[in-house]
Design a protein around this motif. Sequence first.
Motif, mmCIF file in Angstrom:
data_model
loop_
_atom_site.group_PDB
_atom_site.id
_atom_site.type_symbol
_atom_site.label_atom_id
_atom_site.label_comp_id
_atom_site.label_asym_id
_atom_site.label_seq_id
_atom_site.Cartn_x
_atom_site.Cartn_y
_atom_site.Cartn_z
ATOM 1 N N LEU A 29 0.849 -1.196 0.000
ATOM 2 C CA LEU A 29 0.000 0.000 0.000
ATOM 3 C C LEU A 29 0.882 1.243 0.000
ATOM 4 C CD1 LEU A 29 -2.805 -1.104 2.482
ATOM 5 C CD2 LEU A 29 -2.742 -1.309 -0.014
ATOM 6 N N ALA A 30 1.701 1.358 -1.025
ATOM 7 C CA ALA A 30 2.690 2.438 -1.080
ATOM 8 C C ALA A 30 2.050 3.807 -1.249
ATOM 9 C CB ALA A 30 3.668 2.174 -2.229
ATOM 10 N N GLN A 31 0.778 3.893 -1.608
ATOM 11 C CA GLN A 31 0.133 5.183 -1.791
ATOM 12 C C GLN A 31 -0.191 5.853 -0.457
ATOM 13 O OE1 GLN A 31 -1.156 2.215 -2.243
ATOM 14 N NE2 GLN A 31 -3.390 2.188 -2.239
ATOM 15 N N HIS A 32 -0.083 5.121 0.654
ATOM 16 C CA HIS A 32 -0.357 5.670 1.978
ATOM 17 C C HIS A 32 0.945 5.893 2.747
ATOM 18 C CE1 HIS A 32 -4.549 4.943 1.241
ATOM 19 N NE2 HIS A 32 -4.402 3.622 1.214
ATOM 20 N N GLU A 33 0.882 6.768 3.744
ATOM 21 C CA GLU A 33 2.002 6.959 4.662
ATOM 22 C C GLU A 33 1.757 6.113 5.912
ATOM 23 O OE1 GLU A 33 2.190 11.076 5.555
ATOM 24 O OE2 GLU A 33 2.543 11.698 3.483
ATOM 25 N N PHE A 34 2.840 5.570 6.468
ATOM 26 C CA PHE A 34 2.724 4.729 7.647
ATOM 27 C C PHE A 34 3.618 5.258 8.769
ATOM 28 C CE2 PHE A 34 1.099 1.905 4.431
ATOM 29 C CZ PHE A 34 0.145 1.138 5.090
ATOM 30 N N ASP A 35 3.042 5.389 9.951
ATOM 31 C CA ASP A 35 3.802 5.629 11.176
ATOM 32 C C ASP A 35 3.732 4.342 11.990
ATOM 33 O OD1 ASP A 35 4.108 8.185 10.302
ATOM 34 O OD2 ASP A 35 2.694 9.086 11.716
ATOM 35 N N ILE A 36 4.889 3.799 12.372
ATOM 36 C CA ILE A 36 4.937 2.524 13.083
ATOM 37 C C ILE A 36 5.100 2.804 14.573
ATOM 38 C CG2 ILE A 36 6.019 0.265 13.218
ATOM 39 C CD1 ILE A 36 4.837 0.972 10.477
ATOM 40 N N TYR A 37 4.239 2.219 15.387
ATOM 41 C CA TYR A 37 4.325 2.297 16.844
ATOM 42 C C TYR A 37 4.462 0.861 17.351
ATOM 43 C CZ TYR A 37 2.825 7.109 16.271
ATOM 44 O OH TYR A 37 2.758 8.434 15.904
ATOM 45 N N ALA A 38 5.682 0.495 17.748
ATOM 46 C CA ALA A 38 6.005 -0.909 18.006
ATOM 47 C C ALA A 38 6.372 -1.130 19.477
ATOM 48 C CB ALA A 38 7.164 -1.357 17.113
ATOM 49 N N LEU A 39 5.823 -2.193 20.051
ATOM 50 C CA LEU A 39 6.181 -2.642 21.402
ATOM 51 C C LEU A 39 7.056 -3.881 21.261
ATOM 52 C CD1 LEU A 39 2.613 -2.367 22.953
ATOM 53 C CD2 LEU A 39 4.508 -0.781 23.341
ATOM 54 N N SER A 40 8.229 -3.878 21.866
ATOM 55 C CA SER A 40 9.125 -5.031 21.794
ATOM 56 C C SER A 40 8.924 -5.914 23.014
ATOM 57 C CB SER A 40 10.585 -4.580 21.712
ATOM 58 O OG SER A 40 10.966 -3.911 22.901
ATOM 59 N N ARG A 41 9.244 -7.217 22.847
ATOM 60 C CA ARG A 41 9.002 -8.185 23.914
ATOM 61 C C ARG A 41 10.257 -8.633 24.641
ATOM 62 N NH1 ARG A 41 4.711 -12.190 20.852
ATOM 63 N NH2 ARG A 41 2.904 -10.815 20.937
ATOM 64 N N SER A 42 11.428 -8.377 24.090
ATOM 65 C CA SER A 42 12.651 -8.852 24.732
ATOM 66 C C SER A 42 13.841 -8.058 24.236
ATOM 67 C CB SER A 42 12.868 -10.347 24.455
ATOM 68 O OG SER A 42 13.125 -10.549 23.076
ATOM 69 N N ALA A 43 14.927 -8.097 25.032
ATOM 70 C CA ALA A 43 16.171 -7.457 24.611
ATOM 71 C C ALA A 43 16.746 -8.164 23.390
ATOM 72 C CB ALA A 43 17.171 -7.481 25.766
ATOM 73 N N ARG A 44 16.567 -9.474 23.330
ATOM 74 C CA ARG A 44 17.071 -10.226 22.191
ATOM 75 C C ARG A 44 16.401 -9.771 20.900
ATOM 76 N NH1 ARG A 44 16.825 -16.857 21.654
ATOM 77 N NH2 ARG A 44 17.746 -17.002 19.554
ATOM 78 N N GLN A 45 15.117 -9.503 20.962
ATOM 79 C CA GLN A 45 14.417 -9.038 19.775
ATOM 80 C C GLN A 45 14.958 -7.686 19.320
ATOM 81 O OE1 GLN A 45 10.179 -7.812 20.066
ATOM 82 N NE2 GLN A 45 9.838 -9.156 18.308
ATOM 83 N N GLU A 46 15.222 -6.795 20.260
ATOM 84 C CA GLU A 46 15.763 -5.488 19.892
ATOM 85 C C GLU A 46 17.183 -5.608 19.347
ATOM 86 O OE1 GLU A 46 15.353 -2.575 22.903
ATOM 87 O OE2 GLU A 46 13.161 -2.642 22.900
ATOM 88 N N ASP A 47 17.952 -6.554 19.872
ATOM 89 C CA ASP A 47 19.328 -6.730 19.393
ATOM 90 C C ASP A 47 19.372 -7.187 17.936
ATOM 91 O OD1 ASP A 47 20.271 -5.968 21.852
ATOM 92 O OD2 ASP A 47 20.568 -8.008 22.597
ATOM 93 N N HIS A 48 18.342 -7.905 17.498
ATOM 94 C CA HIS A 48 18.307 -8.372 16.109
ATOM 95 C C HIS A 48 18.023 -7.233 15.122
ATOM 96 C CE1 HIS A 48 18.133 -12.517 17.708
ATOM 97 N NE2 HIS A 48 18.532 -12.880 16.504
ATOM 98 N N LEU A 485 -4.139 -7.480 0.191
ATOM 99 C CA LEU A 485 -3.976 -6.043 -0.015
ATOM 100 C C LEU A 485 -5.253 -5.406 -0.545
ATOM 101 C CD1 LEU A 485 -0.406 -5.920 -1.610
ATOM 102 C CD2 LEU A 485 -1.043 -5.360 0.729
ATOM 103 N N THR A 486 -5.936 -6.095 -1.430
ATOM 104 C CA THR A 486 -7.190 -5.565 -1.961
ATOM 105 C C THR A 486 -8.213 -5.368 -0.853
ATOM 106 O OG1 THR A 486 -6.813 -6.622 -4.105
ATOM 107 C CG2 THR A 486 -9.080 -6.010 -3.570
ATOM 108 N N ALA A 487 -8.280 -6.330 0.067
ATOM 109 C CA ALA A 487 -9.231 -6.225 1.180
ATOM 110 C C ALA A 487 -8.911 -5.034 2.071
ATOM 111 C CB ALA A 487 -9.223 -7.524 1.987
ATOM 112 N N PHE A 488 -7.661 -4.875 2.459
ATOM 113 C CA PHE A 488 -7.312 -3.772 3.362
ATOM 114 C C PHE A 488 -7.372 -2.420 2.656
ATOM 115 C CE2 PHE A 488 -5.295 -7.087 6.071
ATOM 116 C CZ PHE A 488 -6.007 -6.795 7.218
ATOM 117 N N ARG A 489 -7.077 -2.388 1.377
ATOM 118 C CA ARG A 489 -7.201 -1.132 0.636
ATOM 119 C C ARG A 489 -8.648 -0.634 0.688
ATOM 120 N NH1 ARG A 489 -5.369 -2.865 -3.750
ATOM 121 N NH2 ARG A 489 -3.194 -2.244 -3.494
ATOM 122 N N GLY A 490 -9.581 -1.539 0.492
ATOM 123 C CA GLY A 490 -10.988 -1.157 0.550
ATOM 124 C C GLY A 490 -11.438 -0.772 1.950
#
Length: 559
Positions: A29-48, A485-490
């Motif tokens: 859906l490149a025609q839209h702008e996205f702001d990501i708000y992410a919650l991480s679950r572990s230090a290992r996940q952030e290290d990756h 993608l068609t479903a979410f676009r609509g």
Amino acid sequence: MRIGLLTEGGYPYATGDQRLWCDRLVQGLAQHEFDIYALSRSARQEDHGWIPLPPQVQRVRTAPLWAPEDDGRTYGRRERRRFVGHFKELAAAVCGEGDGFADGLYGLAELAHERGGLYAALRSELAVRVIESACRAHGARRTVRAAAVPDYLAFADQLERALRPLSLDWYGEDGLGAVDLCHAASGGSAALSGLVAKRFFGVPLLVTEYGVQLRAHYLAASDGELTAPVRALLAAFQGRLAAEVYAQASVITPGNTHARRWQEKCGADRAKLRTVYPGMEADRFAAVGEAVGEGADSGDPYTLVWVGRIDPAKDLIALLHAFAEVRKKEPLARLRLFGAPVREPEAATYLAHCKALAAQLFPDEAADAHAVGTNPVSFEEIGGPEAPEVADAYASGGVVVLSSVVEGFPISLVEAMFCGRATVSTDVGAVVEVIGGTGLVVPPRNPRALADACLALLRDPERRERLGAAARARALELFTIEQNLTAFRGIYLELISHSPVQREAVNEDGEPLPFAHPAEAYVPGHWAGGAPSKGRTPRWADGPGLVAAAAGTAGEASA
């Protein structure tokens, strides 16, 4: 439009849940702008680290759920009284008395915004006393009444982590208050930020659950690490939170009927529910699937293939016992088990147990034309530098088997369908819905039924070919990235059409862009859910909101 994508333990991190479908959504859906708000679950996940992000991602804001976040804020007497009042409503509802969960939740959110966070308050002796009083109240559940001081402390710790999104600086006209739509990639803590944006800024909320968060919590809480009262308190909190998320969401998109039934039981309105199957990459399996369609080699007709994650929920023990029955009647049969590299100690222990059982059931046999001095069961890895590709794993056999006892949306089953393979599966999760009559389904934990179904397909090549072709056609129709993608676009366009605009559109020079929004976007009425000035101005705003200004502009235009 600008989309606030809310995730927990996944995108944009390189590991975790929902990262693949979120990435495909953002990329597609490149025609839209996205702001990501992410919650991480572990230090290992952030290290990756993160996966590469496309240019339509305008900003990324993250916060951890795994480590204590002491904000250093202390409340005065007035703030403590407010905290106790709101927390009592929430705790009483969790313990089974009263319906003040929503009022308590949003009251805490407003207090957190005004005073900088809830960390110290939720971990204070005052909070523990409120929990104790709620657990001992007359209307509290029996299991909760048995709680002791260690249980109160454990629940307070878990509750602070679950409510941590309330204390984040994600809200306001420079955050979620500026997006046109909040799209929560799961329920639970990820959707909590969407609730706050909906409550105080009127931002519409879309919730997608491919695996119901409440169900996942129930399964995780049964591991025995927590006491029964704490498990009961957490389950009640998650249940209340799920009900509030479903009540406030404008649209809820379960990934299958199995998830949909869970949502309905948790109070979701059927009118809001729309099943959107997860999109998967059909191109990865096109060569194998098309070769079958053209009458080319469809794999070793005597080989059963299993592909998946090494885990007790996959019930490889039952599969090995079933194959023992198959081997007695079809001596040339083989079983190839393809699993991702094992990293967790529990998975390594389970894999060792499965290998020991296979060695016991199938000692090395005499050489023959089909398997020269080898065990008929092989354990192989996929995803490594010298390991076979996933498509090649499916292509190596004539029948693909799924033996799980717990399953949400069976990804490996859809991959096998893309490859044009006949399948034998256990009736768990969304398996029957996915298969739709293009494969054989048997009860779980029933090795004899599993063996009989496998034998039926191994002995009938025409039926295998017929089922495989039907499975591939069904997968291409329902489970591709394009249909997702068609479903979410609509859905995006529908939701924004019923909501006032969030911000003025400008051109490259920063000048207002005429006719960027339809005229009716400024007109209050039933279709917009009320006047814009009521929906989009936050309760804690210091001045007029964006929509108030937009309404003024519309008024001038009318004049």
